[in-house]
Design an enzyme around this catalytic site. Structure first.
Site, mmCIF file in Angstrom:
data_model
loop_
_atom_site.group_PDB
_atom_site.id
_atom_site.type_symbol
_atom_site.label_atom_id
_atom_site.label_comp_id
_atom_site.label_asym_id
_atom_site.label_seq_id
_atom_site.Cartn_x
_atom_site.Cartn_y
_atom_site.Cartn_z
ATOM 1 N N HIS A 1 0.797 -1.239 0.000
ATOM 2 C CA HIS A 1 0.000 0.000 0.000
ATOM 3 C C HIS A 1 0.821 1.276 0.000
ATOM 4 O O HIS A 1 0.283 2.362 -0.094
ATOM 5 C CB HIS A 1 -0.938 0.017 1.204
ATOM 6 C CG HIS A 1 -0.216 0.272 2.504
ATOM 7 N ND1 HIS A 1 0.437 -0.715 3.184
ATOM 8 C CD2 HIS A 1 -0.039 1.403 3.219
ATOM 9 C CE1 HIS A 1 0.974 -0.209 4.277
ATOM 10 N NE2 HIS A 1 0.714 1.074 4.323
HETATM 11 C C1 UD1 Z 1 -1.936 5.371 6.363
HETATM 12 C C2 UD1 Z 1 -0.622 5.767 7.010
HETATM 13 C C3 UD1 Z 1 0.406 4.640 6.788
HETATM 14 C C4 UD1 Z 1 -0.133 3.304 7.228
HETATM 15 C C5 UD1 Z 1 -1.447 3.039 6.513
HETATM 16 C C6 UD1 Z 1 -2.020 1.700 6.940
HETATM 17 C C7 UD1 Z 1 -0.183 8.209 6.914
HETATM 18 C C8 UD1 Z 1 0.671 9.237 6.308
HETATM 19 N N1 UD1 Z 1 -0.061 6.966 6.402
HETATM 20 O O1 UD1 Z 1 -1.708 5.342 4.960
HETATM 21 O O2 UD1 Z 1 1.554 4.928 7.555
HETATM 22 O O3 UD1 Z 1 0.795 2.293 6.901
HETATM 23 O O4 UD1 Z 1 -2.351 4.105 6.851
HETATM 24 O O5 UD1 Z 1 -3.174 1.378 6.302
HETATM 25 O O6 UD1 Z 1 -0.923 8.490 7.826
HETATM 26 N N2 UD1 Z 1 -8.779 4.890 2.042
HETATM 27 C C9 UD1 Z 1 -10.001 4.283 1.929
HETATM 28 N N3 UD1 Z 1 -10.619 3.887 3.077
HETATM 29 C C10 UD1 Z 1 -10.074 4.096 4.301
HETATM 30 C C11 UD1 Z 1 -8.834 4.734 4.396
HETATM 31 C C12 UD1 Z 1 -8.188 5.112 3.256
HETATM 32 O O7 UD1 Z 1 -10.539 4.081 0.858
HETATM 33 O O8 UD1 Z 1 -10.689 3.685 5.306
HETATM 34 C C13 UD1 Z 1 -8.079 5.282 0.804
HETATM 35 C C14 UD1 Z 1 -8.469 6.646 0.330
HETATM 36 O O9 UD1 Z 1 -8.469 6.627 -1.054
HETATM 37 C C15 UD1 Z 1 -7.328 7.501 0.783
HETATM 38 C C16 UD1 Z 1 -6.152 6.551 0.700
HETATM 39 O O10 UD1 Z 1 -6.690 5.279 1.009
HETATM 40 O O11 UD1 Z 1 -7.175 8.637 0.027
HETATM 41 C C17 UD1 Z 1 -5.064 6.888 1.638
HETATM 42 O O12 UD1 Z 1 -5.537 6.883 2.978
HETATM 43 P P1 UD1 Z 1 -4.708 7.652 4.138
HETATM 44 O O13 UD1 Z 1 -5.294 7.415 5.458
HETATM 45 O O14 UD1 Z 1 -4.483 9.053 3.732
HETATM 46 O O15 UD1 Z 1 -3.296 6.956 4.088
HETATM 47 P P2 UD1 Z 1 -2.905 5.412 3.953
HETATM 48 O O16 UD1 Z 1 -2.361 5.186 2.622
HETATM 49 O O17 UD1 Z 1 -4.018 4.524 4.403
#
Ligand code: UD1
Length: 387
Positions: free
Chosen positions: A221
C-alpha cells in the site's frame, strides 16, 4: 520542559489509522488496570473509516469504541492534517487532559501532537525514534516532528535512542519499553483462526492454505509502490512471477485496489495462483501470516509481526525504519528487485528462509511498562504543579 499544570485530567489516547489500533489496544487495557493513572479517553480521528480498515479491527482487538470520533476521512496530506488539528483542538479544550498519548507515525499522530504541544499539554509518543532516513515517506516526516515535540518518548528498539540523541532529544525523555504491537500479537495468537478458516471467512477459496506446498501472504500500500502506474505494474508483475512458484494470498488496501483499477492493471492479478482479497481482520491476518511460508509486504508493522512469529519477511521497500527486524529478525529488504526477490523465494522454499530471534523486550509486556512509567511521571508532574 516547564511544569504542566494539567496533571489531573484524563489521558487522551489518539488513534486514526489501521496500524494504530493494535498498538493502542494493549495500552488501553494496561491503563485501565492501573487505578493510579487517569482514565484513558479514546479519540479516533476518522483517518481510516472503511469497515475493513476500521470496525473489524476494533472488534478483533477488543478495543473499546472511541469516546470521541473526529470523522475527518480522506484528503490530501495538508487538508487531512489540518482538519484533524482543527477538530482536535476543541476536544483538548473540553477534556483538559493530563497528557495526549499518540502511537506510530500516521498523519493523526503528528496532527494531534502538534495541537497538544502548542497548548502545553504533554505529548507522549509510543514507538518513538524509528527512522527510515527517507524523507520521501510521509511517515518519516511525522516521526521526526512528533519526536521533536514529545515530552515522553517510549521506544521499541535501542537504535531509536541513537536516532533521538542525534536529533538533540534529551535522554531523560526517552524510555526503552519494548513493542506494544507484539503485546497484541502475543495476546491474540491463540485466538487466530487456522489459515484455511481465515480464507473461508474472507469468502475466498481455501485451496492455497490446504495445498501441500503452502502459500505466501502479500500486502502492498505504500505510495512508493502503488501510486504510480509504472511502479505498481512492476510490483504486480513480480507478484505474478512469484505466484508461479507458490500460491499467494494478497490482502489489498483500498488505495492499492483503487490504483489497480485506475491504471487498468487488473489483468496482472488474474491467475488462479493469486487470491486477491480486501484488507483482512486482525485475527484472520494473524492466522494467515503464522501459517505462511513467507510474507511479501511494504508494511511497517508486518515486518515486526513476522519477526515475532519467526516467518520470513521480504520487504518491498528500499529501507526500513525498523532495522532490528533485519538485523535480528526474519526480515530482508528487497525493494522491487525482481531477481533478488525470485532468488530469495527459491531459497526460502528450499531452506525455510531467514531465521531470527525475537528482539529484547518484545515479550508481551510493553504496555504494562508504559503504564507503570507514565503513572510515576504524571504523579511527579502533579506534585511539581502543586495540583
Ligand atoms: C496510512 C498511514 C500509513 C499506514 C497506513 C495503513 C499516513 C501518512 N499513512 O496510509 O503509515 O501504513 O495508513 O493502512 O498516515 N482509504 C479508503 N478507506 C479508508 C482509508 C483510506 O478508501 O478507510 C483510501 C483513500 O483513497 C485515501 C487513501 O486510502 O485517500 C489513503 O488513505 P490515508 O489514510 O491518507 O493513508 P494510507 O495510505 O491509508
Amino acid at each position: 520542559m516547564g511544569d504542566f499544570p494539567r496533571a489531573i485530567g484524563p489521558v487522551l489516547c489518539v488513534v486514526g489509522a489501521r496500524p494504530n489500533y493494535m498498538k493502542m489496544a494493549p495500552i488501553i487495557r494496561a491503563f485501565a488496570a492501573r487505578t493510579e493513572l487517569p482514565r484513558p479517553v479514546l479519540v479516533h480521528t476518522g483517518q481510516h473509516y472503511d469497515a475493513s480498515m476500521n470496525d473489524r479491527l476494533f472488534a478483533d482487538l477488543a478495543l473499546p469504541l472511541p469516546d470521541i470520533n473526529l470523522e475527518v476521512g480522506s484528503a490530501s496530506h495538508a487538508v487531512q492534517t489540518a482538519e484533524i488539528m482543527r477538530r482536535f483542538e476543541p476536544v483538548l479544550d473540553a477534556q483538559q487532559p493530563a497528557c495526549v498519548l499518540v502511537v506510530g507515525d500516521v498523519n493523526s499522530t503528528l496532527a494531534c501532537s502538534l495541537v497538544a504541544a502548542k497548548k502545553q499539554v504533554p505529548v507522549v509518543h509510543v514507538e518513538a525514534g524509528l527512522r527510515s532516513f527517507d524523507r520521501a515517506m510521509p511517515e518519516e516526516i511525522n516521526r521526526v516532528l512528533t519526536d521533536q515535540i514529545a515530552d515522553v518518548l517510549y521506544t521499541t528498539e535501542r537504535t531509536a535512542h541513537e536516532n533521538l540523541a542525534r536529533e538533540g532529544i534529551p535522554v531523560e525523555r526517552i524510555h526503552f519499553v519494548g513493542n506494544v504491537m507484539i503485546d497484541s500479537l502475543l495476546a491474540n495468537r491463540s485466538r487466530a483462526p487456522s489459515p484455511a478458516e481465515a480464507l473461508r471467512r474472507a469468502g475466498a477459496p481455501s485451496a492455497p492454505a490446504e495445498s501441500a506446498s503452502g502459500y505466501g501472504v502479500v500486502t502492498l500500500h505504500r505510495p512508493s509502490n502503488v501510486d504510480r502506474a509504472e511502479t505498481l505494474s512492476q510490483a504486480l508483475g513480480i507478484l505474478r512471477e512469484v505466484s508461479e512458484r507458490l500460491p499467494l494470498v494478497c490482502a489489498l488496501h483500498p488505495r492499492t485496489q483503487q490504483n489497480i483499477a485506475r491504471f487498468g492493471l487488473g489483468h496482472l492479478l488474474r491467475t488462479e495462483r493469486l487470491v486477491v482479497l480486501p484488507p483482512l481482520g486482525y485475527l484472520d491476518m494473524l492466522g494467515l501470516m503464522a501459517g505462511a511460508r513467507f510474507v511479501l509486504t511494504d508494511s511497517g508493522g508486518m515486518q515486526e509481526e513476522t519477526t515475532a512469529l519467526g516467518v520470513p519477511c521480504l520487504t518491498m521497500r528500499e529501507n526500513t525504519e525498523r532495522p532490528i527486524t533485519a538485523e535480528q529478525g526474519t526480515n530482508t529488504i528487497v525493494g522491487r528487485n525482481r531477481g533478488l526477490i525470485l532468488a530469495l523465494v527459491e531459497e526460502t522454499l528450499r531452506t525455510g528462509g531467514k531465521r531470527g530471534r525475537v528482539p529484547e523486550l518484545w515479550d508481551g509486556h510493553a504496555a504494562e511498562r508504559i503504564a507503570a512509567h507514565l503513572a510515576g511521571w504524571l504523579a511527579e508532574r502533579k506534585v511539581s504543579a502543586g495540583a
